[in-house]
Motif scaffolding. Structure first.
Motif, PDB file in Angstrom:
ATOM      1  N   GLY A  56       0.845  -1.191   0.000  1.00 35.38           N
ATOM      2  CA  GLY A  56       0.000   0.000   0.000  1.00 35.38           C
ATOM      3  C   GLY A  56       0.874   1.233   0.000  1.00 35.38           C
ATOM      4  O   GLY A  56       2.070   1.166  -0.321  1.00 35.38           O
ATOM      5  N   GLU A  57       0.309   2.376   0.386  1.00 37.06           N
ATOM      6  CA  GLU A  57       1.041   3.633   0.358  1.00 37.06           C
ATOM      7  C   GLU A  57       1.510   4.018   1.760  1.00 37.06           C
ATOM      8  O   GLU A  57       0.725   4.052   2.701  1.00 37.06           O
ATOM      9  N   LEU A  58       2.792   4.314   1.846  1.00 39.19           N
ATOM     10  CA  LEU A  58       3.396   4.759   3.096  1.00 39.19           C
ATOM     11  C   LEU A  58       3.422   6.282   3.108  1.00 39.19           C
ATOM     12  O   LEU A  58       3.923   6.909   2.176  1.00 39.19           O
ATOM     13  N   TRP A  59       2.877   6.867   4.155  1.00 40.66           N
ATOM     14  CA  TRP A  59       2.870   8.327   4.283  1.00 40.66           C
ATOM     15  C   TRP A  59       4.182   8.767   4.912  1.00 40.66           C
ATOM     16  O   TRP A  59       4.537   8.344   6.016  1.00 40.66           O
ATOM     17  N   LEU A  60       4.892   9.634   4.196  1.00 37.66           N
ATOM     18  CA  LEU A  60       6.137  10.215   4.699  1.00 37.66           C
ATOM     19  C   LEU A  60       5.932  11.719   4.849  1.00 37.66           C
ATOM     20  O   LEU A  60       6.298  12.498   3.963  1.00 37.66           O
ATOM     21  N   PRO A  61       5.345  12.169   5.953  1.00 37.39           N
ATOM     22  CA  PRO A  61       5.061  13.598   6.108  1.00 37.39           C
ATOM     23  C   PRO A  61       6.306  14.462   6.185  1.00 37.39           C
ATOM     24  O   PRO A  61       6.255  15.662   5.856  1.00 37.39           O
ATOM     25  N   SER A  62       7.438  13.885   6.602  1.00 40.86           N
ATOM     26  CA  SER A  62       8.683  14.654   6.654  1.00 40.86           C
ATOM     27  C   SER A  62       9.590  14.355   5.469  1.00 40.86           C
ATOM     28  O   SER A  62      10.599  15.041   5.280  1.00 40.86           O
ATOM     29  N   GLY A  63       9.266  13.314   4.690  1.00 42.78           N
ATOM     30  CA  GLY A  63      10.113  12.909   3.585  1.00 42.78           C
ATOM     31  C   GLY A  63      11.305  12.062   4.002  1.00 42.78           C
ATOM     32  O   GLY A  63      12.121  11.687   3.164  1.00 42.78           O
TER      33      GLY A  63
ATOM     34  N   ALA B 222      10.831  14.162  -1.129  1.00 40.93           N
ATOM     35  CA  ALA B 222       9.761  15.135  -0.893  1.00 40.93           C
ATOM     36  C   ALA B 222       8.663  14.495  -0.051  1.00 40.93           C
ATOM     37  O   ALA B 222       8.349  13.314  -0.235  1.00 40.93           O
ATOM     38  N   PRO B 223       8.088  15.203   0.901  1.00 37.22           N
ATOM     39  CA  PRO B 223       6.965  14.644   1.666  1.00 37.22           C
ATOM     40  C   PRO B 223       5.862  14.162   0.735  1.00 37.22           C
ATOM     41  O   PRO B 223       5.590  14.779  -0.298  1.00 37.22           O
ATOM     42  N   GLY B 224       5.254  13.050   1.096  1.00 38.59           N
ATOM     43  CA  GLY B 224       4.188  12.514   0.257  1.00 38.59           C
ATOM     44  C   GLY B 224       3.867  11.085   0.617  1.00 38.59           C
ATOM     45  O   GLY B 224       4.274  10.593   1.679  1.00 38.59           O
ATOM     46  N   ARG B 225       3.153  10.416  -0.261  1.00 36.81           N
ATOM     47  CA  ARG B 225       2.775   9.014  -0.065  1.00 36.81           C
ATOM     48  C   ARG B 225       3.438   8.175  -1.148  1.00 36.81           C
ATOM     49  O   ARG B 225       3.355   8.526  -2.338  1.00 36.81           O
ATOM     50  N   TYR B 226       4.064   7.098  -0.737  1.00 38.54           N
ATOM     51  CA  TYR B 226       4.858   6.289  -1.655  1.00 38.54           C
ATOM     52  C   TYR B 226       4.498   4.804  -1.527  1.00 38.54           C
ATOM     53  O   TYR B 226       4.307   4.301  -0.414  1.00 38.54           O
ATOM     54  N   ARG B 227       4.445   4.152  -2.658  1.00 33.21           N
ATOM     55  CA  ARG B 227       4.105   2.728  -2.699  1.00 33.21           C
ATOM     56  C   ARG B 227       5.222   1.894  -2.084  1.00 33.21           C
ATOM     57  O   ARG B 227       6.397   2.147  -2.318  1.00 33.21           O
ATOM     58  N   VAL B 228       4.829   0.916  -1.287  1.00 31.18           N
ATOM     59  CA  VAL B 228       5.789  -0.034  -0.721  1.00 31.18           C
ATOM     60  C   VAL B 228       5.467  -1.419  -1.263  1.00 31.18           C
ATOM     61  O   VAL B 228       4.311  -1.844  -1.267  1.00 31.18           O
ATOM     62  N   GLU B 229       6.505  -2.110  -1.730  1.00 34.08           N
ATOM     63  CA  GLU B 229       6.372  -3.447  -2.278  1.00 34.08           C
ATOM     64  C   GLU B 229       7.355  -4.387  -1.599  1.00 34.08           C
ATOM     65  O   GLU B 229       8.403  -3.953  -1.102  1.00 34.08           O
ATOM     66  N   THR B 230       7.015  -5.656  -1.590  1.00 34.90           N
ATOM     67  CA  THR B 230       7.967  -6.669  -1.149  1.00 34.90           C
ATOM     68  C   THR B 230       8.136  -7.703  -2.253  1.00 34.90           C
ATOM     69  O   THR B 230       7.199  -8.006  -3.000  1.00 34.90           O
ATOM     70  N   ALA B 231       9.345  -8.214  -2.363  1.00 34.69           N
ATOM     71  CA  ALA B 231       9.627  -9.321  -3.271  1.00 34.69           C
ATOM     72  C   ALA B 231       9.548 -10.594  -2.434  1.00 34.69           C
ATOM     73  O   ALA B 231      10.363 -10.796  -1.526  1.00 34.69           O
TER      74      ALA B 231
ATOM     75  N   GLU C 158      -2.026   6.476  15.079  1.00 37.28           N
ATOM     76  CA  GLU C 158      -2.695   7.720  15.445  1.00 37.28           C
ATOM     77  C   GLU C 158      -2.464   8.796  14.387  1.00 37.28           C
ATOM     78  O   GLU C 158      -1.420   8.836  13.732  1.00 37.28           O
ATOM     79  N   SER C 159      -3.467   9.658  14.211  1.00 39.79           N
ATOM     80  CA  SER C 159      -3.411  10.802  13.295  1.00 39.79           C
ATOM     81  C   SER C 159      -3.144  10.382  11.853  1.00 39.79           C
ATOM     82  O   SER C 159      -2.617  11.162  11.050  1.00 39.79           O
ATOM     83  N   GLY C 160      -3.465   9.124  11.510  1.00 44.17           N
ATOM     84  CA  GLY C 160      -3.318   8.667  10.140  1.00 44.17           C
ATOM     85  C   GLY C 160      -1.928   8.246   9.735  1.00 44.17           C
ATOM     86  O   GLY C 160      -1.695   7.914   8.574  1.00 44.17           O
ATOM     87  N   HIS C 161      -0.984   8.259  10.671  1.00 41.06           N
ATOM     88  CA  HIS C 161       0.379   7.815  10.344  1.00 41.06           C
ATOM     89  C   HIS C 161       0.368   6.339   9.967  1.00 41.06           C
ATOM     90  O   HIS C 161      -0.425   5.553  10.495  1.00 41.06           O
ATOM     91  N   THR C 162       1.245   5.976   9.044  1.00 38.31           N
ATOM     92  CA  THR C 162       1.294   4.590   8.581  1.00 38.31           C
ATOM     93  C   THR C 162       2.699   4.020   8.710  1.00 38.31           C
ATOM     94  O   THR C 162       3.697   4.744   8.783  1.00 38.31           O
ATOM     95  N   LEU C 163       2.738   2.694   8.723  1.00 36.20           N
ATOM     96  CA  LEU C 163       4.009   1.983   8.601  1.00 36.20           C
ATOM     97  C   LEU C 163       3.745   0.727   7.791  1.00 36.20           C
ATOM     98  O   LEU C 163       2.625   0.228   7.740  1.00 36.20           O
ATOM     99  N   THR C 164       4.779   0.245   7.141  1.00 36.13           N
ATOM    100  CA  THR C 164       4.683  -1.023   6.423  1.00 36.13           C
ATOM    101  C   THR C 164       5.665  -1.994   7.058  1.00 36.13           C
ATOM    102  O   THR C 164       6.826  -1.659   7.285  1.00 36.13           O
TER     103      THR C 164
END
Length: 223
Positions: free
Chosen positions: A34-41, A65-74, A176-182
């Protein structure tokens, strides 16, 4: 000189096959977390059951750049000669990456945290993060406090692994606050694993990739 990176783009080519000297074979497929949110980049990678929420894992010095980035696993499906056909597939996370851009990666460099100098490494050495609970993850350091309840065998991170029989994942966890981790299984388990920064011909970051040493180098078994 430090360890040389293989071409990690090929790890994320579905159907890539490899073999160990033992005769065991593997085939890779790509799983999207899914998409990982990097608010600080900035990007942090660690064993989430050990470092997450403790404020101890440091982010890499390379940032985007701060944003949302796709995370994939092989994910490697491993097959042992003469294994019964009805055996459950043996799955391992070979690598995990944060996809920053679609341009071709032409160079790889070790992802470093503050104070690390690759010039200090001997041949085939690398900087990496330690794993003691069989898992790895990516997250923005700004999200660390949002997952303070995820240490040990409680919280949404543990629940995600437990609900899937501690399979390799990947898992997208929202705090909390919508933060994500993968998060994802760490290859064969505990150890120390390097993360690499890919760059395109202009020097722009294309991805961050953690290698769990499941895919063997050409001509041999994994490190």
């Amino acid at each position: 000189m430090p360890m040389t990176a293989p071409d990690y783009d090929r790890y994320f080519t579905p159907g890539l096959a490899f073999a160990y000297e033992s005769g065991q074979t593997g085939t890779l497929h790509v799983a999207v977390a899914g998409e990982l949110w990097l608010p600080s980049g900035r990007v942090t990678a660690c064993d989430p059951f050990i470092g997450l929420g403790a404020g101890e894992a440091e982010p890499f010095t390379a940032a985007v750049a701060p944003g949302r980035y796709r995370v994939e696993t092989a994910i490697a499906t491993l097959t042992t000669p003469d294994e019964p056909a009805d055996e459950a597939p043996h799955l391992r996370t070979a690598a995990a990456r944060v996809v920053v851009g679609d341009a071709l990666t032409v160079t790889w460099e070790l992802a470093l945290v503050a104070g690390q100098d690759p010039a200090e490494l001997d041949e085939d050495e690398y900087f990496g993060y330690g794993v003691d609970a069989g898992a790895g993850c990516f997250y923005d350091p700004a999200a660390d406090e949002a997952f303070s309840e995820c240490q040990g065998d409680e919280g949404p991170l543990w629940d995600a692994f437990e609900a899937n029989d501690h399979g390799p994942g990947p898992y997208l966890i929202t705090g909390e606050s919508g933060h994500t981790l993968t998060a994802f299984g760490s290859g064969w388990g505990d150890g120390s694993y390097p993360t690499w920064v890919g760059r395109d011909a202009r020097g722009e970051i294309t991805c961050f990739v953690t290698d769990f040493f499941v895919v063997p180098p050409v001509g041999g078994d994994p490190a």
